[in-house]
Scaffold this motif. Structure first.
Motif: not given
Length: 511
Positions: A106-110, A139-143, A482-484
């Motif tokens: 579920x992580x938005x990660x590179x 883990x930028x945690x953009x959520x 689609x992204x980030x």
């Protein structure tokens, strides 16, 4: 082996502390170790694999939009203690038997921090997989606030590594959640639910071949796995003593194949306030919550009128889902005993807010592409039934290349008899609808002939999701931005035995 229920207290999972703060960024080191842990009062200590030697692993907490870094270390033995089928793609020689790579589900990660299945590494990085491998993950945690989980994702042996114990919670916090006055501290309880089976000596049992043995292949991968005991936070059928007040539970189905349909023996309502990717717009009152493997639910239960009562968290989902056998009401139909016997420590000032967060509705008119993706069955080289995505295998050329910043609709056309929890890495999505269709016509002609109207998702499925149940005989549609990040990711069924046996494909986000 018959084990007495509700004799062990529900373990409290410790929260991991950073090893250091480097240039303002919290830095963690987590080591995968083989250890022994007592999973039930009447069992000898069981061999497990755990993050920092614990099963489940310690909970990682982060704040929204605050970068953290985690160095994942493998100190596991070179031989697996569970049966490795070396005919499965990715597990064949000369690949080492024990390999690990961590995915933040579920992580938005590179992409280099996503835990790509071929980015595996062995003990002390002595061997690494064919894809770029890094020791430290960003883990930028953009959520917004949500409950994610981390687990192993090594190609060909994910089912075994997670079954051995490699899973844990990852909670993201934000200021909006903190302002809602939800139950917190001792009154917020993560519940990681899994099924397991045991040998007489207390060791984990995992079958080495299917019910119909495959000639020349032993051990052989099995189509699904269903244990005969239920564990919560690493204990078999535990109990939890609570006060007569509101509690917040973070429910996670971390089982290999088992679905759970949760309910309370007291016939009480759950107040569901969140799903996979965070808060719902408003709480949903429901007496049942269905979770496929990898799905989560954020719920509040009010025990204020239940003092002196004993309540059981129950399961009624059949296995396999939805057409299999119902759970045994004396074993796999029972999960957790809740005893409302603690005195009230202080006045319960928590609330169940009427409004939780703004939830934009994504219109399918935003989508620049609608991908029709079938869920299929076939035979492998040994005559074993396998499940596939879009009739493709892992090593086939990549066909899904969505463009960064666009919107897409993915339509999962389920031709099989199983429900499949489909997980797409990187993105969060909304469920548009489900619609029945004629499977026979589709399989013969590739023509979609619908047999009923579109069914909107239930209220508690109208938040942000990262895993969706695609029911048999239905087309399940999701929409997402689609992204980030751009790069190489995967999508797959989260029934781990399916995922390991070809029901997983890469996709590339292009700029």
């Amino acid at each position: 082996m018959e084990l007495t229920k509700f004799v062990d207290e529900l373990p409290t999972i410790p929260t991991l502390k950073p090893n250091a703060i480097l240039n303002g960024v919290p830095y963690y080191e987590v080591t995968m170790l083989q250890c022994h842990q007592q999973l039930h009062r009447d069992l000898p200590p069981t061999t497990i694999w755990g993050y920092n030697g614990m099963y489940p692993g310690p909970t990682i907490e982060a704040f929204s939009h605050q970068l953290i870094r985690v160095c994942w270390k493998n100190q596991l033995p070179t031989k697996h203690f569970l049966p490795v089928d070396k005919t499965v793609h990715g597990a064949e020689p000369p690949n080492p038997e024990v390999r690990t790579v961590v995915h933040l589900h579920g992580g938005a990660t590179p992409d280099y921090s996503d835990g790509y299945p071929e980015a595996w590494f062995t003990n002390d990085f002595q061997q690494v997989g064919p894809y770029f491998v890094t020791k430290t993950y960003d883990y930028p945690n953009l959520q917004p606030s949500t409950a994610l989980w981390y687990h192993d994702h090594a190609v060909g042996i994910t089912r075994l590594n997670i079954y051995a114990g490699l899973s844990g919670f990852y909670l993201i916090r934000d200021t909006q959640e903190q302002m809602l006055n939800l139950p917190r501290g001792n009154y917020e309880v993560p519940l990681l639910v899994q099924d397991r089976s045991f040998n007489e000596d207390g060791s984990l049992y995992y079958p080495c071949e299917p019910e119909e043995p495959v000639e020349g292949v032993c051990p052989s991968v099995v189509p699904e796995f269903f244990g005969d005991t239920i564990l919560v936070n690493g204990k078999v059928w535990p109990y939890l003593d609570v006060e007569p007040r509101r509690y917040r539970f973070r429910l996670l189905n971390a089982s290999n194949s088992r679905f759970y349909n949760f309910s309370l023996s007291s016939n009480q309502f759950f107040y569901q306030i969140g799903s996979d990717q965070g808060l719902l717009e408003q709480p949903v009152m429901t007496k049942e919550i269905l979770l496929g493997p990898a799905e989560r639910a954020d719920i509040i239960v009010d025990f204020s009128t239940q003092f002196g009562n004993t309540i059981t968290l129950q399961n009624s989902a059949p296995s396999p889902f939805p057409g299999g056998d119902p759970p045994n009401p004396e074993t796999t139909g029972l999960i957790l005993q809740i005893r409302v016997i603690r005195p009230l420590c202080s006045l319960d000032q928590s609330t169940i807010p009427y409004y939780l967060t703004y939830m934009p509705t994504l219109s399918e008119n935003l989508a620049s592409k609608n991908r029709l993706l079938s869920l299929d069955m076939a035979k492998d080289a040994y005559g074993r039934e396998i499940h596939l995505l879009d009739n493709k295998r892992w090593a086939d050329p990549i066909t899904e290349c969505p463009k960064l910043g666009t919107y897409e609709v993915w339509s999962f056309i389920n031709t099989t008899e199983d429900a499949h929890p489909i997980h797409i890495h990187l993105v969060r999505f909304q469920v548009l609808d489900r619609q029945p269709y004629n499977v026979d016509v589709y399989q013969q002609t590739d023509e979609i002939v619908t047999t009923g109207s579109k069914i909107p998702p239930p209220l508690n499925e109208r938040g942000w999701k990262d895993t969706v149940i695609a029911n048999p005989g239905e087309i399940t549609r999701v929409i997402f931005a689609v992204g980030p990040f751009s790069g190489l990711y995967v999508w797959h069924c989260h029934i781990l035995e399916h995922e390991d046996h070809e029901m997983m494909l890469p996709y590339i986000v292009i700029k």
